[in-house]
Design a protein around this motif. Structure first.
Motif, PDB file in Angstrom:
ATOM      1  N   LEU A   1      32.224  58.452  82.772  1.00  0.00           N
ATOM      2  CA  LEU A   1      32.043  57.351  83.944  1.00  0.00           C
ATOM      3  C   LEU A   1      30.942  58.673  85.003  1.00  0.00           C
ATOM      4  O   LEU A   1      29.822  58.922  85.238  1.00  0.00           O
ATOM      5  CB  LEU A   1      32.423  56.893  84.590  1.00  0.00           C
ATOM      6  CG  LEU A   1      33.060  55.753  83.441  1.00  0.00           C
ATOM      7  CD1 LEU A   1      34.254  54.825  84.115  1.00  0.00           C
ATOM      8  CD2 LEU A   1      32.048  54.462  83.320  1.00  0.00           C
ATOM      9  N   GLY A   2      31.633  59.844  84.753  1.00  0.00           N
ATOM     10  CA  GLY A   2      31.309  61.010  86.408  1.00  0.00           C
ATOM     11  C   GLY A   2      29.859  61.381  85.055  1.00  0.00           C
ATOM     12  O   GLY A   2      29.068  61.674  86.578  1.00  0.00           O
ATOM     13  N   LYS A   3      29.647  61.604  84.475  1.00  0.00           N
ATOM     14  CA  LYS A   3      27.982  62.071  83.803  1.00  0.00           C
ATOM     15  C   LYS A   3      27.070  61.416  84.030  1.00  0.00           C
ATOM     16  O   LYS A   3      25.890  60.873  84.352  1.00  0.00           O
ATOM     17  CB  LYS A   3      28.911  62.461  82.548  1.00  0.00           C
ATOM     18  CG  LYS A   3      29.323  63.741  82.277  1.00  0.00           C
ATOM     19  CD  LYS A   3      29.899  64.712  81.086  1.00  0.00           C
ATOM     20  CE  LYS A   3      30.125  65.904  80.931  1.00  0.00           C
ATOM     21  NZ  LYS A   3      29.768  67.029  80.169  1.00  0.00           N
ATOM     22  N   ILE A   4      27.641  59.613  83.412  1.00  0.00           N
ATOM     23  CA  ILE A   4      26.523  58.509  83.210  1.00  0.00           C
ATOM     24  C   ILE A   4      25.910  58.735  85.189  1.00  0.00           C
ATOM     25  O   ILE A   4      24.894  58.744  85.363  1.00  0.00           O
ATOM     26  CB  ILE A   4      26.681  57.185  83.019  1.00  0.00           C
ATOM     27  CG1 ILE A   4      27.487  57.629  81.671  1.00  0.00           C
ATOM     28  CG2 ILE A   4      26.432  56.653  83.235  1.00  0.00           C
ATOM     29  CD1 ILE A   4      28.103  56.030  80.727  1.00  0.00           C
ATOM     30  N   LYS A   5      26.674  58.025  86.733  1.00  0.00           N
ATOM     31  CA  LYS A   5      26.694  58.851  87.513  1.00  0.00           C
ATOM     32  C   LYS A   5      25.621  59.082  87.664  1.00  0.00           C
ATOM     33  O   LYS A   5      24.892  59.550  88.208  1.00  0.00           O
ATOM     34  CB  LYS A   5      27.861  58.643  88.154  1.00  0.00           C
ATOM     35  CG  LYS A   5      28.934  57.244  88.419  1.00  0.00           C
ATOM     36  CD  LYS A   5      29.676  57.387  89.645  1.00  0.00           C
ATOM     37  CE  LYS A   5      30.456  55.835  88.846  1.00  0.00           C
ATOM     38  NZ  LYS A   5      31.912  55.994  89.550  1.00  0.00           N
TER      39      LYS A   5
END
Length: 68
Positions: free
Chosen positions: A58-62
């Protein structure tokens, strides 16, 4: 009816059978319908073990979404 898919040969054979069954006009509750349902579950279980899909980070998606 097999209880689990144990190797690549059984997996490929099961995929071929699933494809063949999906091409037919099956009646719910028929023997072929039940076979398709069972094989689909077995294929999914095999794929979950041998071809897992990693959980999204999720961090990379954000980061990507917030990038200008």
């Amino acid at each position: 009816m097999q209880r689990q898919i144990e190797n690549t040969q059984q997996y490929n054979s099961s995929l071929e059978r699933v494809y063949g069954l999906m091409q037919m006009d099956l009646l719910p509750g028929s023997q072929e319908w039940d076979e398709l349902e069972t094989l689909s579950i077995l294929v999914k279980e095999y794929e979950n073990i041998h071809y897992p899909i990693p959980k999204p980070q999720l961090g990379k998606i954000k980061e990507n979404l917030l990038r200008p």
